[in-house]
Design an enzyme around this catalytic site. Structure first.
Site, PDB file in Angstrom:
ATOM      1  N   SER A  12       0.853  -1.195   0.000  1.00  0.00           N
ATOM      2  CA  SER A  12       0.000   0.000   0.000  1.00  0.00           C
ATOM      3  C   SER A  12       0.886   1.241   0.000  1.00  0.00           C
ATOM      4  O   SER A  12       1.705   1.427   0.906  1.00  0.00           O
ATOM      5  CB  SER A  12      -0.876   0.036   1.248  1.00  0.00           C
ATOM      6  OG  SER A  12      -1.362   1.367   1.425  1.00  0.00           O
ATOM      7  N   HIS A  37      -1.177  -1.273  -4.323  1.00  0.00           N
ATOM      8  CA  HIS A  37      -2.460  -0.989  -3.656  1.00  0.00           C
ATOM      9  C   HIS A  37      -2.532   0.500  -3.346  1.00  0.00           C
ATOM     10  O   HIS A  37      -1.662   1.046  -2.649  1.00  0.00           O
ATOM     11  CB  HIS A  37      -2.536  -1.816  -2.366  1.00  0.00           C
ATOM     12  CG  HIS A  37      -3.810  -1.728  -1.609  1.00  0.00           C
ATOM     13  ND1 HIS A  37      -4.931  -2.463  -1.930  1.00  0.00           N
ATOM     14  CD2 HIS A  37      -4.138  -0.993  -0.523  1.00  0.00           C
ATOM     15  CE1 HIS A  37      -5.897  -2.186  -1.060  1.00  0.00           C
ATOM     16  NE2 HIS A  37      -5.444  -1.307  -0.193  1.00  0.00           N
ATOM     17  N   ASP A  39      -4.682   3.430  -1.653  1.00  0.00           N
ATOM     18  CA  ASP A  39      -5.745   3.678  -0.658  1.00  0.00           C
ATOM     19  C   ASP A  39      -6.354   5.061  -0.832  1.00  0.00           C
ATOM     20  O   ASP A  39      -5.705   6.066  -0.552  1.00  0.00           O
ATOM     21  CB  ASP A  39      -5.162   3.553   0.761  1.00  0.00           C
ATOM     22  CG  ASP A  39      -4.967   2.108   1.160  1.00  0.00           C
ATOM     23  OD1 ASP A  39      -3.889   1.762   1.669  1.00  0.00           O
ATOM     24  OD2 ASP A  39      -5.914   1.311   0.937  1.00  0.00           O
ATOM     25  N   MET A  41      -9.052   7.779   0.327  1.00  0.00           N
ATOM     26  CA  MET A  41      -9.793   8.102   1.547  1.00  0.00           C
ATOM     27  C   MET A  41     -10.407   9.495   1.416  1.00  0.00           C
ATOM     28  O   MET A  41      -9.770  10.405   0.887  1.00  0.00           O
ATOM     29  CB  MET A  41      -8.847   8.055   2.759  1.00  0.00           C
ATOM     30  CG  MET A  41      -8.206   6.679   2.942  1.00  0.00           C
ATOM     31  SD  MET A  41      -7.132   6.647   4.375  1.00  0.00           S
ATOM     32  CE  MET A  41      -6.513   4.969   4.275  1.00  0.00           C
ATOM     33  N   HIS A  70      -8.384   1.009  -3.825  1.00  0.00           N
ATOM     34  CA  HIS A  70      -9.268   0.707  -2.687  1.00  0.00           C
ATOM     35  C   HIS A  70      -9.992   1.985  -2.289  1.00  0.00           C
ATOM     36  O   HIS A  70      -9.410   2.873  -1.666  1.00  0.00           O
ATOM     37  CB  HIS A  70      -8.389   0.182  -1.531  1.00  0.00           C
ATOM     38  CG  HIS A  70      -9.133  -0.125  -0.285  1.00  0.00           C
ATOM     39  ND1 HIS A  70      -8.475  -0.395   0.905  1.00  0.00           N
ATOM     40  CD2 HIS A  70     -10.460  -0.215  -0.018  1.00  0.00           C
ATOM     41  CE1 HIS A  70      -9.373  -0.651   1.848  1.00  0.00           C
ATOM     42  NE2 HIS A  70     -10.587  -0.539   1.313  1.00  0.00           N
ATOM     43  N   MET A  72     -12.114   3.986  -0.078  1.00  0.00           N
ATOM     44  CA  MET A  72     -12.710   4.128   1.245  1.00  0.00           C
ATOM     45  C   MET A  72     -13.437   5.464   1.250  1.00  0.00           C
ATOM     46  O   MET A  72     -13.018   6.440   1.912  1.00  0.00           O
ATOM     47  CB  MET A  72     -11.623   4.056   2.336  1.00  0.00           C
ATOM     48  CG  MET A  72     -11.097   2.645   2.529  1.00  0.00           C
ATOM     49  SD  MET A  72      -9.526   2.580   3.366  1.00  0.00           S
ATOM     50  CE  MET A  72      -8.437   2.883   1.972  1.00  0.00           C
ATOM     51  N   MET A 141     -10.974  -6.457   5.399  1.00  0.00           N
ATOM     52  CA  MET A 141     -10.200  -5.522   6.215  1.00  0.00           C
ATOM     53  C   MET A 141      -9.831  -6.205   7.529  1.00  0.00           C
ATOM     54  O   MET A 141     -10.717  -6.766   8.204  1.00  0.00           O
ATOM     55  CB  MET A 141     -11.014  -4.264   6.537  1.00  0.00           C
ATOM     56  CG  MET A 141     -11.268  -3.311   5.382  1.00  0.00           C
ATOM     57  SD  MET A 141      -9.775  -2.669   4.611  1.00  0.00           S
ATOM     58  CE  MET A 141      -8.993  -1.819   5.966  1.00  0.00           C
ATOM     59  N   ASP A 177      -6.231  -6.921   4.118  1.00  0.00           N
ATOM     60  CA  ASP A 177      -5.750  -5.538   4.114  1.00  0.00           C
ATOM     61  C   ASP A 177      -5.719  -4.965   5.530  1.00  0.00           C
ATOM     62  O   ASP A 177      -6.750  -4.682   6.125  1.00  0.00           O
ATOM     63  CB  ASP A 177      -6.679  -4.692   3.220  1.00  0.00           C
ATOM     64  CG  ASP A 177      -6.126  -3.319   2.963  1.00  0.00           C
ATOM     65  OD1 ASP A 177      -6.858  -2.481   2.396  1.00  0.00           O
ATOM     66  OD2 ASP A 177      -4.975  -3.066   3.346  1.00  0.00           O
TER      67      ASP A 177
HETATM   68  C1  DX5 Z   1      -6.144   1.096   5.776  1.00  0.00           C
HETATM   69  C2  DX5 Z   1      -5.740   0.738   4.354  1.00  0.00           C
HETATM   70  C3  DX5 Z   1      -4.640  -0.303   4.326  1.00  0.00           C
HETATM   71  C4  DX5 Z   1      -3.353   0.174   5.022  1.00  0.00           C
HETATM   72  C5  DX5 Z   1      -2.400  -0.994   5.200  1.00  0.00           C
HETATM   73  O1  DX5 Z   1      -7.355   1.814   5.756  1.00  0.00           O
HETATM   74  O2  DX5 Z   1      -6.828   0.231   3.624  1.00  0.00           O
HETATM   75  O3  DX5 Z   1      -4.354  -0.642   2.963  1.00  0.00           O
HETATM   76  O4  DX5 Z   1      -2.735   1.169   4.245  1.00  0.00           O
HETATM   77  O5  DX5 Z   1      -1.314  -0.524   5.964  1.00  0.00           O
HETATM   78  P1  DX5 Z   1      -0.610  -1.522   7.009  1.00  0.00           P
HETATM   79  O6  DX5 Z   1      -0.125  -2.706   6.184  1.00  0.00           O
HETATM   80  O7  DX5 Z   1       0.534  -0.718   7.581  1.00  0.00           O
HETATM   81  O8  DX5 Z   1      -1.643  -1.914   8.013  1.00  0.00           O
HETATM   82 ZN    ZN Z   2      -6.327  -0.591   1.601  1.00  0.00          ZN
END
Ligand code: DX5
Ligand code: ZN
Length: 229
Positions: A12, A37, A39, A41, A70, A72, A141, A177
């Site tokens: 990620s 990946h 993320d 947000m 991903h 979110m 998750m 994840d």
């Molecule tokens: C959290 C993200 C994950 C996160 C993973 O909301 O969806 O992808 O970045 O990071 P680690 O591997 O450090 O938990």
């Molecule tokens: Zn993620």
């Protein structure tokens, strides 16, 4: 992308150097990751803010493997086209973020990209039961979404096993994840997951100037997962 359930490591970039995404993406791919990946947000569905479509479009030319986006975010439907245009190879939406998740999955596939559905730790496996013929991946998750570097939630291991049973012989990946490390990955690999996101566990100890730790970290996670298969 032909379907195979071999172990894939998807770093990620939330844990990458925010001043050097292009170089960081090139570094993790050179050091052996399978997917990248991303993320996304929105500060509403999760208490953090990251990448809009223009940022994802800027990452795109650096990604030679597979860009797994991903989302979110909520609401989600009105942004699917923009992230598909930005170059996502797969778009994952949260079951908790859409009133009509079946339609959301159809909308992602209508853009010609792979579709994934994500479940937060508090959401039961049954929430995806009606979607398994519509998706290419279920994202489980194993932390509450919003941040990297959180602790793995062990109650999601049983849920992973249940989802693997529900999928049967469908060509559907299970992605884990959150909190994935060489210590936690064997639990979820044994439960039937095949794609593993790792942010802090991949980027720790390295930098764009010194990417070798990224390769060592990726190998450690991969070997720990393969050891239980
Ligand atoms: C959290 C993200 C994950 C996160 C993973 O909301 O969806 O992808 O970045 O990071 P680690 O591997 O450090 O938990
Ligand atoms: Zn993620």
């Amino acid at each position: 992308m032909s379907f195979d359930r071999s172990i894939k490591i998807a770093p990620s970039i939330l844990s990458a150097d925010f001043a050097n995404f292009g170089q960081e993406i090139q570094a993790i791919e050179k050091e052996g990751c399978d997917w990248v990946h991303v993320d996304v947000m929105d500060g509403h569905f999760v208490p953090n803010l990251t990448f809009g479509p223009p940022a994802v479009a800027a990452f795109r030319p650096h990604v030679k493997t597979f860009m797994d986006v991903h989302l979110m975010i909520s609401p989600v439907d009105q942004y699917i086209e923009a992230y598909a245009e930005a170059g996502a190879d797969m778009i994952v939406a949260h079951v908790e973020a859409s009133t009509h998740i079946h339609r959301t999955m159809q909308a992602i596939r209508a853009q010609g990209v792979k579709a994934g559905v994500a479940l937060n730790p508090g959401t039961p496996a049954s929430a995806v039961a009606e979607l398994l013929d519509l998706v290419d991946m279920v994202l489980v998750m194993t932390v509450n979404p919003g941040f990297g570097g959180q602790k793995f939630i062990h109650s999601c291991v049983e849920k992973t096993h249940d989802i693997r049973q529900m999928i049967g012989d469908r060509e559907v990946h299970i992605q884990i994840d959150g909190g994935v490390t060489p210590e936690t990955v064997p639990l979820v690999a044994a439960a039937g997951a095949d794609v593993f996101v790792a942010g802090s566990a991949v980027f720790k100890g390295g930098s764009v100037e010194n990417p070798a730790p990224y390769g060592a970290n990726i190998r450690a996670i991969r070997e720990a997962a393969e050891a239980v298969l």
